[in-house]
Design an enzyme around this catalytic site. Structure first.
Site, PDB file in Angstrom:
ATOM      1  N   ASP A 127     -12.058   0.037   9.675  1.00 50.94           N
ATOM      2  CA  ASP A 127     -12.226   0.896   8.492  1.00 50.94           C
ATOM      3  C   ASP A 127     -12.935   0.071   7.426  1.00 50.94           C
ATOM      4  O   ASP A 127     -12.296  -0.729   6.742  1.00 50.94           O
ATOM      5  CB  ASP A 127     -10.856   1.340   7.946  1.00 50.94           C
ATOM      6  CG  ASP A 127     -10.289   2.537   8.681  1.00 50.94           C
ATOM      7  OD1 ASP A 127     -10.960   3.570   8.694  1.00 50.94           O
ATOM      8  OD2 ASP A 127      -9.188   2.429   9.225  1.00 50.94           O
TER       9      ASP A 127
ATOM     10  N   LYS B 281     -15.074  11.788   8.653  1.00 45.77           N
ATOM     11  CA  LYS B 281     -13.650  12.059   8.472  1.00 45.77           C
ATOM     12  C   LYS B 281     -13.392  12.643   7.084  1.00 45.77           C
ATOM     13  O   LYS B 281     -14.208  12.454   6.175  1.00 45.77           O
ATOM     14  CB  LYS B 281     -12.818  10.793   8.701  1.00 45.77           C
ATOM     15  CG  LYS B 281     -13.110   9.628   7.727  1.00 45.77           C
ATOM     16  CD  LYS B 281     -12.337   8.391   8.146  1.00 45.77           C
ATOM     17  CE  LYS B 281     -12.473   7.292   7.110  1.00 45.77           C
ATOM     18  NZ  LYS B 281     -11.848   6.032   7.533  1.00 45.77           N
TER      19      LYS B 281
ATOM     20  N   HIS C  51      -0.228   9.730   5.293  1.00 42.60           N
ATOM     21  CA  HIS C  51       0.388   8.509   5.807  1.00 42.60           C
ATOM     22  C   HIS C  51       1.897   8.543   5.593  1.00 42.60           C
ATOM     23  O   HIS C  51       2.649   7.853   6.278  1.00 42.60           O
ATOM     24  CB  HIS C  51      -0.171   7.272   5.083  1.00 42.60           C
ATOM     25  CG  HIS C  51      -1.587   6.964   5.414  1.00 42.60           C
ATOM     26  ND1 HIS C  51      -2.642   7.586   4.803  1.00 42.60           N
ATOM     27  CD2 HIS C  51      -2.123   6.082   6.297  1.00 42.60           C
ATOM     28  CE1 HIS C  51      -3.778   7.110   5.286  1.00 42.60           C
ATOM     29  NE2 HIS C  51      -3.487   6.210   6.199  1.00 42.60           N
TER      30      HIS C  51
ATOM     31  N   ASP D 198      -6.927  10.798  13.761  1.00 36.57           N
ATOM     32  CA  ASP D 198      -6.465   9.770  12.845  1.00 36.57           C
ATOM     33  C   ASP D 198      -5.263   9.117  13.526  1.00 36.57           C
ATOM     34  O   ASP D 198      -4.813   9.550  14.591  1.00 36.57           O
ATOM     35  CB  ASP D 198      -6.105  10.392  11.495  1.00 36.57           C
ATOM     36  CG  ASP D 198      -6.240   9.403  10.331  1.00 36.57           C
ATOM     37  OD1 ASP D 198      -6.239   8.180  10.590  1.00 36.57           O
ATOM     38  OD2 ASP D 198      -6.334   9.843   9.173  1.00 36.57           O
TER      39      ASP D 198
END
Length: 397
Positions: free
Chosen positions: A118, A221, A234, A307
């Protein structure tokens, strides 16, 4: 859709292509796939097909560490198709290059590993100046301070360095629309380019073009849009039904139509606006979202990557078996396990056991595994083509 900016985006792509041609770079990834050099799905054991569908994070920052040796063995055995770097894996340029060379050597020649990171810029970039890597401004800052062409120059530096360090996949660009500036995971972190979806598409194209010029794949994304959320997936389930709008699909639609989508990453958000979507199933596990909208309405034929399956939005609401089966049945090709909060080196075997057992009695699932494997072959064929071009250029020098 606003025609003036749509035309401007096309002009940006043309300008970026000229810019890329003027800079020293690795061979550009071709949009069209070359002839396949690996066996098609029907010719190999199902566990090897499933292995290509698994991308994992690992523990360790040198080739001698136990966690690194584990993923090297899994790559060699065909149990995983790639690895994901987090900050815990980064020491310095030389060490990362050695690890990435070892990853490439361990994987089958015809199936180069996806070596992912990332590295968006701003708050989300694993590689930092302290690691010897040039830092990149956030998407929001780049869009405020310059044009997509200016951003393309910045992304050329980013992509060139990623390629030099041995990475083959950058999990970006973020093409979420900045629909809620107070969004805790997108807006507040400066990860979105703009509240204008067509501007988002133009800057996203700059990101993709720069990476392709250096042989690095990218992933749009978070489909179908995470920019309007009020919470962070998350940390638990996120429902965007009341905040999401179809404008959030525009960047995905436009970049897919322009051939600027290598992979698309899905979001763990619930969105009942999508026809047929279930009130408890996130888009990453939804056939209505992936098969219906992404493949059907938007016409995406490439690789869909989830993800992180271990994020709390999934982890606290589904068993591993439920999440894996739902994701693949929905149309996911690559299952991402960051192994961040809960590192589990046995994840690849657990996932393979789940899918192999289910596919033995479910022909539809077996066909989906075959289709995912074929799409991954096509994607990795582009990495082979880029690598061959880079080798030819090196020999010519």
């Amino acid at each position: 859709m606003k025609a003036p900016f749509r035309n401007a985006a096309a002009a940006v792509l043309a300008s970026l292509s000229i810019l890329a041609a003027q800079l020293p770079a690795r061979s550009e990834i071709a949009v069209e796939a070359p002839e396949r050099t690996a066996a098609k799905a029907e010719e190999i054991p199902i566990r090897q097909k499933i292995g290509q569908m698994i991308l994992v994070g690992f523990v360790g920052m040198t080739p001698s560490r136990t966690g690194v040796r584990t993923v090297l063995e899994q790559l060699e055995a065909g149990e995983i198709g790639g690895v994901l770097y987090l900050g815990r894996n980064l020491k310095n340029r030389k060490t990362v290059q050695r690890m990435n060379a070892a990853f490439r050597a361990a994987a089958p020649t015809a199936l180069p590993p996806l070596i992912a990171i990332d590295q968006e810029g701003g708050r989300v970039q694993r590689l930092r100046g302290r690691d010897g890597f040039p830092e990149t401004p956030s998407a929001k800052r780049l869009a405020r301070k310059g044009s997509p062409i200016d951003a393309g120059r910045t992304y050329q530096v980013l992509a060139e360095n990623l390629a030099d360090w041995g990475f083959t996949l950058n999990l970006g660009p973020v093409v979420d629309v900045d629909a809620n500036p107070r969004n805790p995971i997108i807006g507040r972190l400066g990860r979105s380019y703009s509240s204008d979806p067509e501007r988002v598409a133009a800057y996203g194209a700059a990101f993709v073009s720069a990476h392709r010029a250096h042989g690095v794949l990218t992933a749009l994304k978070h489909f179908p849009g995470h920019g309007s959320s009020l919470r962070d997936s998350h940390k638990g389930a996120v429902d965007i039904t009341r905040t999401w709008s179809e404008d959030e699909l525009i960047p995905f639609r436009q970049l897919i139509a322009d051939g600027m989508a290598d992979l698309v990453m899905t979001a763990h958000v619930i969105n009942r606006t999508i026809a047929g979507a279930n009130r408890t199933v996130p888009m990453s596990l939804s056939k209505d979202a992936l098969a219906g909208v992404l493949r059907g309405d938007l016409g995406f034929t490439g690789v869909i990557i989830s993800d992180d399956i271990q994020m709390d939005a999934i982890w606290w609401n589904f068993t591993l078996k439920e999440a894996v089966l739902k994701a693949v049945m929905a149309g996911t090709d690559i299952l991402l396990f960051a192994n961040d909060k809960r590192p589990d080196p046995a994840i690849p075997a657990k996932v393979a056991d789940i899918l192999e057992a289910a596919a033995a009695t479910d022909p539809d699932l077996a066909r989906k595994i075959d289709a995912a494997y074929d799409r991954i072959l096509t994607l990795k064929g582009r990495l082979l083509s880029a690598g061959d071009g880079a080798a030819d250029a090196s020999m010519a020098q």
